[in-house]
Design a protein around this motif. Structure first.
Motif, mmCIF file in Angstrom:
data_model
loop_
_atom_site.group_PDB
_atom_site.id
_atom_site.type_symbol
_atom_site.label_atom_id
_atom_site.label_comp_id
_atom_site.label_asym_id
_atom_site.label_seq_id
_atom_site.Cartn_x
_atom_site.Cartn_y
_atom_site.Cartn_z
ATOM 1 N N LYS A 48 0.832 -1.204 0.000
ATOM 2 C CA LYS A 48 0.000 0.000 0.000
ATOM 3 C C LYS A 48 0.867 1.255 0.000
ATOM 4 C CE LYS A 48 -3.745 0.809 0.297
ATOM 5 N NZ LYS A 48 -4.747 1.175 -0.743
ATOM 6 N N LEU A 49 1.913 1.253 0.806
ATOM 7 C CA LEU A 49 2.789 2.426 0.862
ATOM 8 C C LEU A 49 3.477 2.668 -0.477
ATOM 9 C CD1 LEU A 49 4.329 2.120 4.430
ATOM 10 C CD2 LEU A 49 3.027 4.058 3.537
ATOM 11 N N ALA A 50 3.838 1.595 -1.172
ATOM 12 C CA ALA A 50 4.444 1.743 -2.494
ATOM 13 C C ALA A 50 3.454 2.384 -3.466
ATOM 14 C CB ALA A 50 4.898 0.381 -3.019
ATOM 15 N N HIS A 51 2.211 1.904 -3.435
ATOM 16 C CA HIS A 51 1.181 2.456 -4.317
ATOM 17 C C HIS A 51 0.887 3.924 -3.969
ATOM 18 C CE1 HIS A 51 -2.390 2.420 -6.887
ATOM 19 N NE2 HIS A 51 -3.016 3.057 -5.917
ATOM 20 N N ILE A 52 0.792 4.210 -2.683
ATOM 21 C CA ILE A 52 0.505 5.581 -2.241
ATOM 22 C C ILE A 52 1.651 6.520 -2.622
ATOM 23 C CG2 ILE A 52 0.131 7.051 -0.224
ATOM 24 C CD1 ILE A 52 -1.141 4.506 1.110
ATOM 25 N N SER A 53 2.889 6.038 -2.498
ATOM 26 C CA SER A 53 4.044 6.862 -2.863
ATOM 27 C C SER A 53 3.991 7.250 -4.331
ATOM 28 C CB SER A 53 5.355 6.106 -2.575
ATOM 29 O OG SER A 53 5.536 5.915 -1.187
ATOM 30 N N THR A 54 3.592 6.310 -5.183
ATOM 31 C CA THR A 54 3.462 6.616 -6.611
ATOM 32 C C THR A 54 2.336 7.616 -6.851
ATOM 33 O OG1 THR A 54 4.309 4.450 -7.266
ATOM 34 C CG2 THR A 54 3.004 5.646 -8.895
ATOM 35 N N THR A 55 1.206 7.412 -6.185
ATOM 36 C CA THR A 55 0.076 8.340 -6.319
ATOM 37 C C THR A 55 0.474 9.744 -5.884
ATOM 38 O OG1 THR A 55 -1.523 6.558 -5.924
ATOM 39 C CG2 THR A 55 -2.292 8.817 -5.570
ATOM 40 N N LEU A 56 1.206 9.832 -4.774
ATOM 41 C CA LEU A 56 1.666 11.129 -4.293
ATOM 42 C C LEU A 56 2.645 11.743 -5.279
ATOM 43 C CD1 LEU A 56 1.802 13.338 -2.190
ATOM 44 C CD2 LEU A 56 3.359 11.912 -0.845
ATOM 45 N N GLY A 57 3.532 10.925 -5.832
ATOM 46 C CA GLY A 57 4.481 11.422 -6.829
ATOM 47 C C GLY A 57 3.779 11.988 -8.050
ATOM 48 N N ILE A 58 2.726 11.300 -8.501
ATOM 49 C CA ILE A 58 1.969 11.782 -9.669
ATOM 50 C C ILE A 58 1.285 13.105 -9.347
ATOM 51 C CG2 ILE A 58 -0.020 11.296 -11.141
ATOM 52 C CD1 ILE A 58 0.777 8.309 -10.965
ATOM 53 N N GLY A 59 0.702 13.202 -8.157
ATOM 54 C CA GLY A 59 0.054 14.451 -7.766
ATOM 55 C C GLY A 59 1.046 15.606 -7.727
ATOM 56 N N LEU A 60 2.218 15.348 -7.181
ATOM 57 C CA LEU A 60 3.252 16.391 -7.110
ATOM 58 C C LEU A 60 3.741 16.760 -8.502
ATOM 59 C CD1 LEU A 60 5.170 14.955 -4.040
ATOM 60 C CD2 LEU A 60 4.016 17.176 -4.109
ATOM 61 N N MET A 61 3.839 15.774 -9.380
ATOM 62 C CA MET A 61 4.290 16.049 -10.743
ATOM 63 C C MET A 61 3.268 16.891 -11.495
ATOM 64 S SD MET A 61 6.111 13.325 -13.283
ATOM 65 C CE MET A 61 4.656 12.328 -13.558
ATOM 66 N N TRP B 23 11.093 7.019 -6.405
ATOM 67 C CA TRP B 23 12.208 6.182 -5.965
ATOM 68 C C TRP B 23 11.810 5.363 -4.747
ATOM 69 C CZ3 TRP B 23 15.669 4.903 -9.150
ATOM 70 C CH2 TRP B 23 16.255 5.817 -10.038
ATOM 71 N N ARG B 24 11.128 5.986 -3.819
ATOM 72 C CA ARG B 24 10.689 5.290 -2.608
ATOM 73 C C ARG B 24 9.775 4.129 -2.947
ATOM 74 N NH1 ARG B 24 7.746 8.049 2.718
ATOM 75 N NH2 ARG B 24 7.081 6.098 3.684
ATOM 76 N N SER B 25 8.875 4.352 -3.896
ATOM 77 C CA SER B 25 7.951 3.309 -4.301
ATOM 78 C C SER B 25 8.681 2.142 -4.961
ATOM 79 C CB SER B 25 6.908 3.885 -5.266
ATOM 80 O OG SER B 25 6.002 2.889 -5.685
ATOM 81 N N LEU B 26 9.658 2.454 -5.808
ATOM 82 C CA LEU B 26 10.380 1.405 -6.528
ATOM 83 C C LEU B 26 11.208 0.530 -5.598
ATOM 84 C CD1 LEU B 26 11.475 3.363 -9.719
ATOM 85 C CD2 LEU B 26 9.858 1.459 -9.601
ATOM 86 N N LYS B 27 11.593 1.048 -4.451
ATOM 87 C CA LYS B 27 12.329 0.233 -3.473
ATOM 88 C C LYS B 27 11.451 -0.860 -2.881
ATOM 89 C CE LYS B 27 15.583 3.866 -2.070
ATOM 90 N NZ LYS B 27 16.018 4.757 -0.964
#
Length: 324
Positions: A270-283, A296-300
């Motif tokens: 879930k944290l990996a998915h949320i990190s990507t969602t947050l990254g997209i929002g920031l982008m 990067w955090r999500s890919l780890k």
């Protein structure tokens, strides 16, 4: 209102935080005052709507309704928690201003709680309705299956961490009655924000008490353009960021709780998915450097094409990256 603690029908506090949705609010309150379980108080907490809904609330001529209006907008989380803290009942049920209850919602969920003091909450299934209040049968069944309520048997679940935090069968914001003293309402951190319902599920689970499932659809959850799950595009990038940040805070708390270690692999996903969602929002908000750190955090944690695509786009010009 005088509270009779010896009454065979204990007081239930219905809390309705609201902001600028008078038509929906009217429908929600109508479903509350028409409950066949009568011993209730209805707390309407208005977050400084442009049009004061006090006249609308008073038009019900129901002494069980308590109305409070903030002098300024406190934000959704603070307004919701304020409503919870105003509750005086033995039990609390949340009726959001865009949802509705079936008339026997409380009548069917309060008795299991009264019969078993070792229950933190009782919950049920619910319908999905559209902006006009029409039931969407296809989406209703899809939600029931997705959140694993379709085949959930009636009865007590103790512990209920998995069905609450992994399966998401329990919805404290839509279709549950909570034992008020199972939660320390004054200690809920503001960082949970718009994910307060997920955090309430967690607090109920960690109380050590159980949950009772009643397998009928007793509430109606409205899906419309302002619903969190419907937000999309650059216009809603800020809302996406706030929601993802709140989700991240919650799941980080779950990860750190030693009592939930068996669920840790799920929380990591879930944290990996949320990190990507947050990254997209920031982008989408053109905050590319910050977005990149979340990719990067999500890919780890998990190698997903969605995350890789986001990371690659974060190295392109902002005008291009923000279209993702």
């Amino acid at each position: 209102m005088t509270i009779d603690t010896n009454s065979p029908n204990p007081l239930v506090s219905v809390i309705t935080p609201t902001y600028n949705r008078p038509d929906y609010l009217q429908a929600a309150l109508k479903s509350a005052v028409q409950q066949t379980y009568p011993h209730i108080e209805i707390i309407v907490c208005d977050n400084c709507s442009p049009e004061n809904p006090q006249t609308l609330v008073e038009s019900f001529h129901d002494s069980r309704i308590r109305f409070s209006r903030n002098s300024s907008n406190m934000g959704m989380f603070a307004n919701t928690i304020k409503a919870f803290q105003m509750a005086r009942g033995k039990y609390i049920a949340c009726l959001l201003d865009d949802d509705m209850w079936e008339a026997d919602f409380l009548e069917k969920l309060v008795p299991p709680l009264e019969a078993n003091p070792d229950l933190a909450l009782a919950f049920c299934d619910h319908y999905i309705i559209d902006a006009n209040g029409n039931i969407d049968d296809v989406l209703t069944e899809e939600y029931s299956r997705s959140y694993k309520r379709a085949n959930l048997r009636e009865g007590i679940y103790q512990p209920f961490c998995r069905i609450s935090l992994v399966d998401k069968s329990v919805s404290t914001a839509t279709a549950a009655v909570i034992r008020r003293d199972a939660i320390a309402w004054d200690t809920i951190p503001p960082e949970v924000g718009g994910s307060w319902d997920i955090y309430l599920n967690y607090l109920c689970c960690r109380s050590g008490l159980g949950a009772y499932f009643y397998p009928e659809k007793l509430t109606r959850y409205r899906v419309h353009e302002q619903t969190d799950t419907m937000l999309s595009g650059k216009r809603d990038a800020k809302a996406k960021i706030r929601k993802a940040q709140a989700d991240m805070f919650c799941y980080e708390q779950f990860m750190a709780d030693e009592r939930l270690q068996e669920l840790k692999p799920y929380f990591q996903q879930k944290l990996a998915h949320i990190s990507t969602t947050l990254g997209i929002g920031l982008m989408r908000s053109k905050e590319l450097k910050t977005a990149r750190s979340y990719f990067w955090r999500s890919l780890k944690q998990s190698l997903k094409l969605r995350t890789i695509a986001g990371l690659m786009l974060s190295f392109t010009p902002p005008t291009i990256a923000s279209r993702f």
